[in-house]
Write a protein that holds these residues in place. Structure first.
Motif, short mmCIF file in Angstrom:
data_model
loop_
_atom_site.label_atom_id
_atom_site.label_comp_id
_atom_site.label_asym_id
_atom_site.label_seq_id
_atom_site.Cartn_x
_atom_site.Cartn_y
_atom_site.Cartn_z
N TYR A 1 86.99 37.88 82.88
CA TYR A 1 87.38 39.13 82.23
C TYR A 1 88.85 39.44 82.54
O TYR A 1 89.63 39.82 81.64
CB TYR A 1 86.48 40.27 82.71
CG TYR A 1 86.94 41.64 82.26
CD1 TYR A 1 86.83 42.03 80.92
CD2 TYR A 1 87.50 42.54 83.17
CE1 TYR A 1 87.26 43.28 80.51
CE2 TYR A 1 87.92 43.79 82.76
CZ TYR A 1 87.81 44.17 81.43
OH TYR A 1 88.24 45.40 81.03
N GLU B 1 91.17 37.52 80.44
CA GLU B 1 91.32 38.11 79.11
C GLU B 1 92.27 39.31 79.15
O GLU B 1 93.09 39.51 78.25
CB GLU B 1 89.96 38.54 78.55
CG GLU B 1 88.98 37.41 78.35
CD GLU B 1 89.48 36.36 77.38
OE1 GLU B 1 90.23 36.72 76.44
OE2 GLU B 1 89.13 35.18 77.55
N ARG C 1 95.76 38.08 79.12
CA ARG C 1 96.20 37.65 77.79
C ARG C 1 96.58 38.85 76.93
O ARG C 1 97.57 38.81 76.18
CB ARG C 1 95.10 36.83 77.11
CG ARG C 1 94.84 35.47 77.76
CD ARG C 1 93.82 34.66 76.97
NE ARG C 1 93.64 33.34 77.55
CZ ARG C 1 92.67 33.01 78.40
NH1 ARG C 1 91.77 33.92 78.75
NH2 ARG C 1 92.58 31.79 78.88
N ARG D 1 92.03 40.08 71.48
CA ARG D 1 90.85 39.35 71.90
C ARG D 1 89.58 40.01 71.35
O ARG D 1 89.55 41.23 71.15
CB ARG D 1 90.75 39.27 73.43
CG ARG D 1 92.04 38.85 74.12
CD ARG D 1 92.52 37.48 73.71
NE ARG D 1 91.72 36.40 74.30
CZ ARG D 1 91.89 35.11 74.01
NH1 ARG D 1 92.79 34.75 73.09
NH2 ARG D 1 91.14 34.19 74.60
N ASP E 1 86.12 35.61 71.84
CA ASP E 1 86.94 35.03 72.90
C ASP E 1 86.25 35.14 74.25
O ASP E 1 86.40 34.28 75.12
CB ASP E 1 88.31 35.74 72.97
CG ASP E 1 89.10 35.58 71.70
OD1 ASP E 1 89.47 34.43 71.38
OD2 ASP E 1 89.34 36.59 71.00
N PHE E 2 85.49 36.22 74.41
CA PHE E 2 84.76 36.47 75.66
C PHE E 2 83.39 37.01 75.28
O PHE E 2 83.29 37.94 74.47
CB PHE E 2 85.52 37.50 76.50
CG PHE E 2 84.82 37.95 77.76
CD1 PHE E 2 85.16 37.40 78.99
CD2 PHE E 2 83.83 38.92 77.72
CE1 PHE E 2 84.53 37.82 80.15
CE2 PHE E 2 83.20 39.35 78.88
CZ PHE E 2 83.54 38.79 80.09
#
Length: 473
Positions: A145, A148, A151, A158, A269-270
């Motif tokens: 996490y 992310e 990013r 995301r 993405d997650f």
């Protein structure tokens, strides 16, 4: 002297052992707990571990000192076989070492097997998704996490998909807490505008949570948990896909089927997706070593108790649910918490035109698990005293309390406080809704966040058997 063996040290098993020791103090009865973990885990707080706002160590305490102080034998291992005719179990203590343990009374509180294998690509071990089901899962999830978050801090957008990873999952509440805490954590970090957040669930409607939802009487009008979640998700900008099953998961793509038979793709993405549960891999054998699956377990591996099995969903009612959690064939065996086999779902099951089952399984965790463990323990005390078993904890008679975290903060936090009575609709006792609406509530606010935190501290205090622990509900 009776030998009482408790398999599992979660909410139901650990609490059952403490109750047994207290009720049988001064006696020569021997109590043994077998557990694969050497710590008690307060699982409701793992959602905070999963966003790196709490360390997993804060959710646990070591079991051995508690059992040593209470005079309870503890064996770190996993029950793999039960021989009810011979009154013994086989325990795997690691490195292929098997140990035989005799018992006079057995409480199976083994919890669920996390069935990630039910959906190809699901889970943190060989899959593409994350989990908050175990401390090690939640810790790893937090690391991903934060990657992310890094990013997004660099300007990337995301997509987060959070919810259930199969059409028969349970415990949607934990996923709901996680998605709301992710939303608010990103909001506090100033990154919410860079995240698309999607709720994926097998629920027949928002806010169902596997308990067929909740109704609250407000000024003569019904307010439902569906309305509450619709408002929360609208305010948070969270998209949702419900009545949905996941067939497989690949890197960046989730392949789903909705109840109307539509096949869809969700890009991500997650993803934090909960798995369905099965019973633990325990083989039940007769005195000759032959398997006894139909006598003790249902097809999913959960242990049969004093429930009314075999009824279709439309005919199920409160009285069909177990009360004492005693196996009807082997009356010295009890199954509690997630280990017991429910007589059916609480929420309306459904099947797509393609034959795909999309039906939330009934939750049996937390306070409900603790109540069943206590009832089993007290009924064993009754049996030892040659008294009729007088203690019940039917989910169709007991309340359910869920404090669902939305944001964890002492001054800006929020949680949804949901109380129902009873958990399972009991239309025989409460015609109409099947619940006592005077005892049902659903509120969102800061007070709930304080209650959520205080529950962690009070449960960890109580379950360490500290002074006056038994006075805490």
């Amino acid at each position: 002297m009776a030998r009482i063996l408790v398999a599992g040290a979660g909410f139901s098993g650990h609490y059952a052992a403490l109750v047994l020791r207290r009720k049988l103090r001064g006696s020569h009865h021997h109590i043994t707990v077998v557990s694969p973990r050497d710590t008690f885990v307060y699982y409701p707080s793992l959602i905070w571990v999963g966003i790196a706002s709490m360390k997993s160590a804060e959710t646990q305490f070591p079991l051995e000192p508690v059992y040593k102080r209470k005079g309870i034998e503890w064996i770190q291992g996993k029950v793999t076989e039960v021989f009810p005719d011979n009154r013994r179990v086989m325990v795997d203590t690691g490195n292929d070492q098997l140990r035989s343990e005799a018992y006079d009374y057995l409480i199976l509180a083994t919890g669920p097997k996390l069935n990630f294998a039910a959906t190809p690509g699901l889970g943190p071990h060989g899959g593409h998704t994350h989990s908050v089901c175990l401390p090690e899962h939640a810790t790893e999830t937090a690391q991903h996490y934060l990657e992310e978050v890094g990013r997004m801090q660099k300007g990337e957008h995301r997509t987060f998909v959070i919810g259930t990873g199969h059409g028969t999952c349970t415990c949607q509440g934990a996923a709901f807490e996680y998605i709301m805490n992710v939303h608010n954590d990103l909001k506090v970090r100033g990154l919410r505008d860079k995240a698309r957040i999607v709720w994926h669930s097998n629920e027949p409607k928002l806010g169902d949570f596997g308990i067929d939802g909740l109704e609250v009487n407000r000024g003569g009008e019904l307010f439902t948990s569906e309305m509450m979640l619709q408002a929360l998700f609208a305010d948070a900008g969270i998209e949702y896909q419900i009545q949905s099953h996941i067939h497989r998961i690949e890197e960046k793509t989730i392949y789903t089927e909705t109840l109307d038979g539509q096949l869809r793709e969700l890009n991500y993405d997650f993803a934090m997706l909960l798995p369905p549960f099965r019973g633990q891999d325990i083989t039940f054998r007769d005195g000759q070593g032959n398997a006894l699956p139909d006598v003790l377990t249902n097809p999913a591996g959960f242990v049969k108790v004093d429930a009314n099995y075999g009824k279709p969903y439309a005919e199920l009612d409160g009285p069909d649910w177990p009360k004492t959690y005693q196996n009807p064939v082997y009356t010295n065996i009890y199954a509690v918490g997630i280990a017991f086999a429910p007589p059916g779902p609480i929420s309306q099951p459904a099947t797509s035109p393609n034959g795909t089952v999309i039906a939330p399984a009934p939750p049996r965790t937390g306070y409900t698990a603790e109540l069943s463990g206590k009832a089993a323990a007290l009924n064993i005390v009754d049996q030892l005293a040659n008294r009729p078993q007088s203690h019940t904890a039917s989910m169709a008679e007991t309340p359910g309390l869920c404090i669902a975290s939305i944001r964890d903060s002492a001054f800006a936090g929020s949680a949804a406080t949901i109380a129902i009575h009873p958990v399972v609709r009991n239309r025989q006792k409460y015609p109409g809704t099947g619940r006592d609406l005077k005892l049902c509530t659903a509120e969102v606010g800061l007070a709930g966040a304080w209650i959520k935190r205080s529950l962690q501290y009070s449960f960890l205090y109580k379950l360490q058997g500290k002074p006056f622990w038994h006075l805490i509900p």
